[in-house]
Write a protein that holds these residues in place. Sequence first.
Motif, PDB file in Angstrom:
ATOM      1  N   ALA B 243       2.699 -41.830 -18.911  1.00 40.53           N
ATOM      2  CA  ALA B 243       2.708 -43.155 -19.551  1.00 40.53           C
ATOM      3  C   ALA B 243       1.742 -43.208 -20.731  1.00 40.53           C
ATOM      4  CB  ALA B 243       2.356 -44.235 -18.534  1.00 40.53           C
ATOM      5  N   SER B 246       3.731 -41.731 -23.520  1.00 39.53           N
ATOM      6  CA  SER B 246       4.773 -42.670 -23.947  1.00 39.53           C
ATOM      7  C   SER B 246       4.179 -43.820 -24.749  1.00 39.53           C
ATOM      8  CB  SER B 246       5.516 -43.227 -22.736  1.00 39.53           C
ATOM      9  OG  SER B 246       6.209 -42.208 -22.078  1.00 39.53           O
ATOM     10  N   GLU B 247       2.995 -44.240 -24.332  1.00 41.92           N
ATOM     11  CA  GLU B 247       2.315 -45.334 -25.028  1.00 41.92           C
ATOM     12  C   GLU B 247       2.044 -44.943 -26.485  1.00 41.92           C
ATOM     13  OE1 GLU B 247      -1.440 -48.313 -23.937  1.00 41.92           O
ATOM     14  OE2 GLU B 247      -1.328 -46.342 -23.061  1.00 41.92           O
ATOM     15  N   CYS B 298       6.901 -51.174 -14.317  1.00 42.98           N
ATOM     16  CA  CYS B 298       7.260 -49.918 -14.993  1.00 42.98           C
ATOM     17  C   CYS B 298       7.840 -50.162 -16.385  1.00 42.98           C
ATOM     18  CB  CYS B 298       8.219 -49.117 -14.138  1.00 42.98           C
ATOM     19  SG  CYS B 298       7.516 -48.693 -12.536  1.00 42.98           S
ATOM     20  N   LEU B 301       4.456 -50.285 -18.205  1.00 38.79           N
ATOM     21  CA  LEU B 301       3.649 -49.069 -18.161  1.00 38.79           C
ATOM     22  C   LEU B 301       4.561 -48.018 -17.548  1.00 38.79           C
ATOM     23  CD1 LEU B 301       0.595 -49.059 -18.896  1.00 38.79           C
ATOM     24  CD2 LEU B 301       0.137 -48.895 -16.463  1.00 38.79           C
ATOM     25  N   TYR B 302       4.844 -46.933 -18.292  1.00 40.67           N
ATOM     26  CA  TYR B 302       5.982 -46.106 -17.898  1.00 40.67           C
ATOM     27  C   TYR B 302       5.697 -45.151 -16.749  1.00 40.67           C
ATOM     28  CZ  TYR B 302       7.930 -47.816 -22.297  1.00 40.67           C
ATOM     29  OH  TYR B 302       8.377 -48.603 -23.321  1.00 40.67           O
ATOM     30  N   TYR B 303       5.110 -45.664 -15.677  1.00 37.99           N
ATOM     31  CA  TYR B 303       5.025 -44.870 -14.460  1.00 37.99           C
ATOM     32  C   TYR B 303       6.231 -45.227 -13.617  1.00 37.99           C
ATOM     33  CZ  TYR B 303       0.375 -43.704 -16.058  1.00 37.99           C
ATOM     34  OH  TYR B 303      -0.664 -43.250 -16.821  1.00 37.99           O
ATOM     35  N   MET B 322      10.750 -41.977 -17.152  1.00 34.68           N
ATOM     36  CA  MET B 322      10.003 -42.167 -15.898  1.00 34.68           C
ATOM     37  C   MET B 322      10.039 -40.919 -15.031  1.00 34.68           C
ATOM     38  SD  MET B 322       9.939 -45.884 -15.007  1.00 34.68           S
ATOM     39  CE  MET B 322       9.542 -47.013 -16.308  1.00 34.68           C
TER      40      MET B 322
END
Lengths: 293, 357
Positions: B243, B246-247, B298, B301-303, B322
């Motif tokens: 994440a 990705s951020e 998710c 926040l890409y968890y 993910m």
Amino acid sequence: MAGQLTASLPAAGAAAPARAAEGQSVPWLLLAPATLALVVMFVLPIGYVLLLSITDPALSIAHYKRIFSVPLYTRVLFNTFTTSLTVTVACLLLGYPVAYVMTRRSDWVSTVLLMCVAVCFWTGFIVRTYAWLVILGNKGPVIGIHQALGLGPPPRLLFTTFSSTLGMVHILLPYMILALYSVMKKIDPNLLRAAASLGARPNASFREVFLPLSLPGVVNGGILVFTICLGFFITPILLGTPKDMMISQLINQQIEELLAWGFASAVAVVLLVATSVVLAVYNRFFGLDRLWG
Amino acid sequence: MARSRSTIFDRRRLLKTGGAALAGATLGPLLVTERTVAQTRTIYVNTWGGSWTAAEEAAFFKPFTDATGIRVRTVAPVSYAKLKAQVQSGSYEWDITAINQAEWLRAEREGLVEPIDWTVVQKDKLFPDAVFANGISYCALGTNLAYRKDKFPNGGPQSWADFWDVKKFPGTRSLYNNAPRSAIFALLADGVPRDKIYPLDLDRAFKKLDQIKPHIKVWWTQGNQSQQLIRDGEIDMMAMWNARASELAAQGLPVELVWNGATVGITMWGVAKGAPNRKLAWEFIQFAVQPKPQAEFCNRLYYGPTNPKAYEFVKPEIAKQMPTFPDNAKVTVPTNVEWEATNVAKLQERFTQWLAS
């Protein structure tokens, strides 16, 4: 620990009964709050750490055996002390002239310097550490100037022992300067004038008069910086290499990641004992009583 | 008789309440007691702060308070040690925490974990594999190979073998200062298939790590440190939490995330043993692992969500990023929690010594 505890108890208890002995007991009574504070804030916690180090998880000295049989711990401990010594010496060399100027000048220069030191002192150390990441980084001004001058491939500044030491010196320098300044400020300027009137050149009057009188500040600042530095670990993590690892990083790891409080306590005890030994040797040669002038 | 009894009773009560008030006045802000709980219905959650807590606020805390009236207070940052300190001392700063599965299992083995209250949590509202060591599965966190696309115009590293290949892929490198992750990456680079990683062959792993050590500029320890390194161009390729990468990509940085060979660990919701608000805490946890709240978290926040039904609410372009997305799960290495919980102390010591020498 037990010795100090029982020693403080009669002091507190003796005050009440005998009115006749009041003259003697009042000073002890006055000591009681300080003794209590020391016991509660220092003796008990350190005693608890000592106890944990031989009882958690079971009663044994296995933790101490491990510290001295696995090379990691002694090596990192040794590095912690040499790093702290380097930082202390660097702070002294850089801080002494600044404190000297701050003391000797009484105009705006002194005020500006004091302001700079204070602002530095008040800025969080994480912020200052990250600032070094930017200053010494690939896109930072140092590498930029180096490239603009065409001096060839940029030197490796970040993530070295140098950058780690620099970061710590920067953080601890205000402590050194303020410790020196507080002592230097009390030196009577008339003494230097007297030296001059008796024919001493500026160099000689500094060497023979000012320097010896400022030594309590050197001792004070040196011990302050040295002991604070022993506990550092975030700055070496962010700016240095794994070889610059400090012992508190290992203590933190044992506590936070591994929940091994007994072992962490044992490492802390070894650090405490080693520090005491260093200070005792220091005292033998330089005398800690200089702390009080 | 009755009168005197009642005065005694009153006096006692007076002393009690007086004492409690005094204790409350001095310790009040620090301690959560059963008493304050009953009055206010508040739970205290240990969280990471920053964008993590902001995502939780939107996905879990606010909807939960709206639905139940139970207030949520947060305490940052997450501290594993505090779990032990709270249980040992009996004074609680928070009820709920979220830590990774291996840590949670070790905490359970040490008796620091409150058993799931099955009078509150309903089994049929949970998903398969949700429960582990008296915790409930929260989200999945990947540690991936990430690289700067602008530094590799002809294609960047696609595996840990590529990461180890300093001739084919020159550039500055950084790894996560984490013993199990680093050992796994080394074994993958050495050709161990991803389903044969455990139990870790440590001698083989350290031999492989020896090869890459001189080329690792930084062993990072903190999430924002890893982001700064790649953002400032200090590092060209590194191991990074998915994440976090990705951020950066969402901020427009040319950061590419590789799923091949990423390790995936599960973060667990759990309650500290004896926590004063445990009943409400389980109510909250049950709420937070439902498909919609998990998806909401998710999406921010890409968890990865651990509740498979959450994907119904995750935006498709986000779902692909993910750790639990089926295509990604096919090429990643899930953590063997039992092995890590048992071996991490010894492994960490060996790794730290290796790093420092």
